[in-house]
Design an enzyme around this catalytic site. Structure first.
Site, short mmCIF file in Angstrom:
data_model
loop_
_atom_site.label_atom_id
_atom_site.label_comp_id
_atom_site.label_asym_id
_atom_site.label_seq_id
_atom_site.Cartn_x
_atom_site.Cartn_y
_atom_site.Cartn_z
N GLY A 268 0.83 -1.20 0.00
CA GLY A 268 0.00 0.00 0.00
C GLY A 268 0.86 1.25 0.00
O GLY A 268 0.37 2.37 -0.10
N GLY B 225 11.98 0.08 2.07
CA GLY B 225 11.56 -0.50 0.81
C GLY B 225 11.93 0.33 -0.41
O GLY B 225 12.55 -0.16 -1.36
N ALA B 226 11.55 1.59 -0.42
CA ALA B 226 11.78 2.43 -1.60
C ALA B 226 13.26 2.58 -1.87
O ALA B 226 13.73 2.46 -3.01
CB ALA B 226 11.13 3.80 -1.41
N GLU C 95 7.05 5.15 8.29
CA GLU C 95 6.94 5.06 9.75
C GLU C 95 7.28 6.38 10.45
O GLU C 95 7.14 6.49 11.66
CB GLU C 95 7.86 3.94 10.26
CG GLU C 95 7.33 2.57 9.90
CD GLU C 95 8.40 1.49 9.89
OE1 GLU C 95 9.37 1.65 9.12
OE2 GLU C 95 8.27 0.51 10.62
#
Lengths: 748, 199
Positions: A477, A519-520, A711
């Site tokens: 997401g 992640g990115a 986060e």
């Protein structure tokens, strides 16, 4: 500068203007039309059988008898698995110490032992969901309960130093500096257990073809899941394929392989048919992981000017007896306020509970709920503005004397204060009234790690000028599909619509998955490297093409733009080049290795959360009125999606501050809240007037100069709300969440 | 605060029953019921176990998986569909109760093939979703909510129950509060609906 492979210049140049742009999600159409298929919806393997999990109604003990005959005789039931007929599996946690816990064995139905509430005792498989569910209700088991520790508060005395290597960190001499400090603050804060409550429950479709297993499941990391399933079932990992194309929310709760995957795989093999297993919402509370409850003691020694000279932040956390997990509540505190004399420590209370593990911003989310409330208390005691107090305590270098890669916390605080109208805040608690409501403002600093892990990726440039990116990465997401398309399109000089992103399949080049906001940076850097290698291959092909327009040119001067390669004033269309010279496509691979000197610097993203609340003096109800987050997280890849991530995090902070909590029933070891009516996550009506702003920031944390944003927003958000409540009405609740009975009690 | 719409599972249920299974006990049934549903404008005949919910009929029998199962107990709104134009939680309804009725799902909410409903387009434009799992329910719910408003139906947030409702910010949020979003796309969902409904 930390050295990385090529590509940084291409991102910085941003010729196509795609980096930072508010590009619509490339998977948006499929999600708003209901075409995106999540794990339980995969139809490419034909009609499956349905498995329903039956669970133990005790929290600790042993199965003394289990009778499956009624279930087996129930209409449509084709298989009942219990510990008596389940195949041998590797023991929990195998192969053992030193292995990434997301890769270790997670056996199910492997013994009669019940070590946590709702441990699976049977899987009932039938020709329909309804028949499987009815069969599962007919499982008749008896249990012998054994002595157990369920309640966190009841067992605080059992706390023992965590085995985590960072359980205890000390610098200088905290005790002496604290004793000598003119101002001493010593307060303890409590946070309850939190649940992820992702909207999509864990679900798996398992399909065997000969010796090869495909597991369609909702999981954040494919590499870990593949290894975990292989080790559990004791088969080579090359025979396991994990597919997770769409994931209905992760937040850390889909980091570990869960019972649905293992049970579906076992049943599908036994039956020679695809088997689908989905957890119920109630099962999600126990068979997924959760965030530890915490008791956090903060001691701050400071001068009258508010400058901190001694800092201690100790956490007592619960952890499942069979799985050590340490919610590192003070790691980011040391980074936020790095002073010469620091002492932080983590102790664990081992409970007979389901597995505690990572929930969005592990450590930081609840750690900042304590330290950022303590900072507010210190500011109030000294009569110093809370924003000013934070600025006075801004460190010049990071922990261990390591320089910051970039740090714009003060800029975030100042910009936020300006935008929010912080100057209007009355520092006297309870001074601002609006009818029966008292109004207050609070601030909390945000900080989150900037992490990087090794990853690989592949790109194919096709003869039609489009390209396919392949990587064993996931999109929970966060927008992975879209940012990978933006990165590849930027490097190749094409439109995002020309990039097909294929992720969510463990057969693709490995990446660590989604988690920790890495992640990115991690997967994007590998994709960028693959794109740079593809550029090189394509340019060399073009300059070697006798008769082609770029023949004899210098490939180092090649520019990729608008679907063409340009050298000087000559150009060739990518479609022409590939279709003539390499009609099967040009393939390139890329990889990211973390530079050896990477952790020679302190690497974090920063921000400041501001909240305004109204406290109802009659009911004690706290209502959020508005909230602003100002963040500096390096270069922003997609303004629109980054904003979504930041707002989502902030709202998690609001939930943690005001409504979210779960507790173990001391009688059974079950969570008291087992559904979405009992677990109070924010709803539409709770959330008003939120804004998130990103400040420009340079960084060398990866080839793209980005930092994670998933986060960051939650950190400091909960404390900002709690601090606003104090400013509104003078009630300091140190036991989160700030529910009506606690606020009312304070109002007197 | 959100209203509690159902009773929580009690510990007693967990001790004496089967933890996590709130429905579905008792003897299994073997009979089937023949029904006809008009799903997204198409007449569809089904022979179903009478225990099949409308949600599972769509997902497991008609392969219309856009309607999501988030809780299966009426608390999250991910399974929202329209029945004769009204929004319901399809998990709380048996398919057999809807014989002859018109069901509209996310797959049928757009005016035509390869087109988007205004609400769907606004969701993309505003980035009103992240993981996408609650999204079909949010969209179907928003479409119905605007119809309810136009029909003059009051809500909890109404100042005056007898007056024609006005879509204030509080009304919009109240009327959408049956649809949870854990990614917490609420500000963007609000903006998307506002774009379509007007200020």
């Amino acid at each position: 500068m930390t050295s990385f492979p090529t590509g940084s210049d291409i991102i910085a140049e941003n010729r196509g203007g795609l980096i930072g742009k508010a590009v619509d999600r490339v998977d948006g159409w499929s999600k708003v039309t209901g075409q995106a298929r999540y794990s339980a919806e995969i139809d490419e393997a034909g009609k499956p059988l349905y498995g329903v999990i039956a669970t133990a109604p005790i929290g600790k003990g042993v199965i003394t008898s289990i009778d499956a005959t009624a279930a087996e005789a129930s209409p449509g039931v084709v298989l009942v698995l219990t510990h008596r007929n389940a195949p041998a599996q590797a023991p929990f946690g195998a192969p053992g110490e030193g292995t990434n816990p997301m890769m270790t064995a997670k056996p199910v139905l492997d013994s009669p032992e019940i070590r946590a509430f709702a441990t699976p005792v049977a899987l009932v498989v039938a020709d329909s969901f309804e028949n499987a569910r009815a069969g599962a209700a007919l499982i008749a088991a008896t249990y012998q309960t054994t002595g157990a520790a369920f309640g966190f508060e009841d067992h605080l005395a059992d706390a023992a130093l965590s085995p985590s290597p960072t359980a205890k960190v000390e610098a200088g001499d905290f005790e002496a500096a604290f004793a000598a400090a003119p101002v001493q603050l010593d307060e303890t804060y409590a946070t309850p257990a939190h649940n992820h409550t992702q909207m999509e429950p864990h679900a798996t479709l398992a399909v065997w073809e000969g010796e090869n297993l495909t597991v369609y499941t909702s999981i954040q990391g494919l590499k870990g899941a593949r290894q975990s399933i292989a080790w559990t079932l004791q088969i080579p990992k090359e025979r396991v394929r994990v597919v997770s194309r769409f994931i209905g929310g992760g937040f850390g709760g889909k980091a570990h392989v869960a019972a649905d995957s293992i049970l579906a795989a076992i049943a599908a093999q036994r039956l020679g048919r695809p088997v689908k297993v989905a957890m119920t919402r109630a099962q999600m509370f126990h068979l997924s992981t959760h965030r530890s409850a915490s008791r956090q003691r903060i001691r701050l020694g400071a001068g009258k000017d508010g400058v901190i000279t001694a800092l201690s932040h100790d956490g007592v956390l619960h952890s499942a007896r069979y799985y050590d997990f340490t919610e590192n509540v003070s790691g980011l505190t040391r980074a936020l306020y790095t002073v010469d004399n620091m002492a932080t420590r983590h102790d664990l209370v081992r409970l007979d509970s389901p597995m505690a593990c990572a929930v969005r911003a592990p450590g930081g989310a609840v750690g900042t709920m304590a330290i950022e409330a303590a900072m507010d208390e210190l500011a109030h005691r000294l009569g110093i503005d809370p924003v000013e107090l934070r600025i006075r305590n801004e460190p010049k270098v990071g922990e261990g004397g390591r320089a910051f890669s970039s740090r714009s916390l003060v800029e975030c605080l100042r910009e936020g204060a300006s935008r929010f109208g912080w100057a209007q805040r009355n520092p006297v608690p309870g001074a601002v009234r609006d009818g029966r409501y008292r109004i207050g403002m609070g601030v909390g600093s945000a900080i989150w790690h900037t992490l990087l892990f090794p990853a690989r990726a592949a790109i194919v440039l096709h003869a039609d000028g489009t390209a396919t990116v392949r990587q064993a990465m996931t999109d929970i997401g966060t927008g992975t599909y879209t940012i990978l398309a933006q990165i590849a399109a930027t490097a190749l000089g094409v439109r995002t619509a020309d990039i097909h992103v294929e992720i969510g399949d463990s057969d693709f080049p490995a990446a660590p998955g989604s988690g920790g906001s890495f992640g990115a940076a991690t997967s994007g850097s590998a994709v960028l490297d693959a794109a740079m290698n593809l550029r090189k291959a394509a340019a060399e092909l073009a300059v070697g093409d006798m008769g082609g327009p770029l023949f004899g040119g210098d490939p180092a001067e090649a520019v990729f733009a608008e679907g063409s390669i340009l050298i000087g004033n000559q150009a060739v269309r990518l479609t022409d080049l590939v279709s003539r010279l390499s009609p099967g496509g040009i393939v390139a691979e890329g990889r990211l290795e973390v530079p050896k000197d990477y952790w020679g610097k302190t690497r974090n993203a920063h921000g400041a959360n501001f909240a305004e609340v109204a406290v109802d003096t009659l009911t004690g109800e706290v209502r959020l009125r508005r909230m602003l987050g100002v963040f500096a997280a390096g270069r922003i890849l997609n303004e629109k999606m980054a904003r979504s991530q930041a707002l989502g995090g902030m709202i998690w902070g609001v939930g943690a501050a005001l409504t979210e909590e779960n507790h173990f029933d001391p009688r059974y070891g079950s969570f008291v809240a087992q559904d979405l009516a009992g677990y109070h996550m924010p709803a539409h009506a709770d959330i008003v007037n939120l804004e998130a702003v990103f400040l420009p920031e340079d960084g060398d944390d990866n080839p793209m100069g980005i930092k994670g944003v998933g986060e960051l927003g939650i950190c400091g958000a909960g404390a900002a709300v709690a601090n606003a409540v104090f400013n509104a009405c003078g009630v300091r609740v140190r036991d989160y969440p700030l529910t009506v009975e606690k606020v009312l009690q304070g109002l007197g | 605060m959100r209203k509690e719409s159902a009773v929580s599972a009690t510990s007693d249920l967990c001790v004496h029953g089967l933890a996590g299974l709130h429905v579905g006990g008792g003897p299994a049934l073997t009979q089937v019921i023949d029904i006809e549903l008009i799903v997204n404008g198409r007449l569809t005949s089904l022979s179903l176990d009478p225990r099949v919910t409308l949600l599972d009929a769509l997902r497991e029998h008609l392969n219309l998986t856009g309607t999501k199962k988030g809780c299966d107990q009426g608390q999250c709104g991910a399974c929202t569909v329209l029945v004769n134009g009204m929004r319901i939680n399809s998990c709380l309804s048996l398919a057999a109760m809807h014989d002859g009725q018109a069901i509209t799902t996310i797959e049928g909410i757009a005016p035509g093939e390869n087109e988007l409903h205004h609400i769907q387009a606004a969701f993309i434009e505003r980035d009103a979703f992240q993981c996408g799992y609650c999204t079909p329910g949010q969209i179907v719910s928003a479409v119905a909510m605007l119809d309810e408003l136009a029909a003059g139906q009051p809500s909890q947030a109404a100042e005056d129950l007898s007056a024609a409702p006005v879509l204030t910010d509080a009304e919009l949020r109240e009327r959408m509060s049956g649809n949870l979003c854990r990614c917490s796309a609420y500000p963007h969902i609000f903006a998307a609906i506002r774009d379509v409904a007007g200020a």
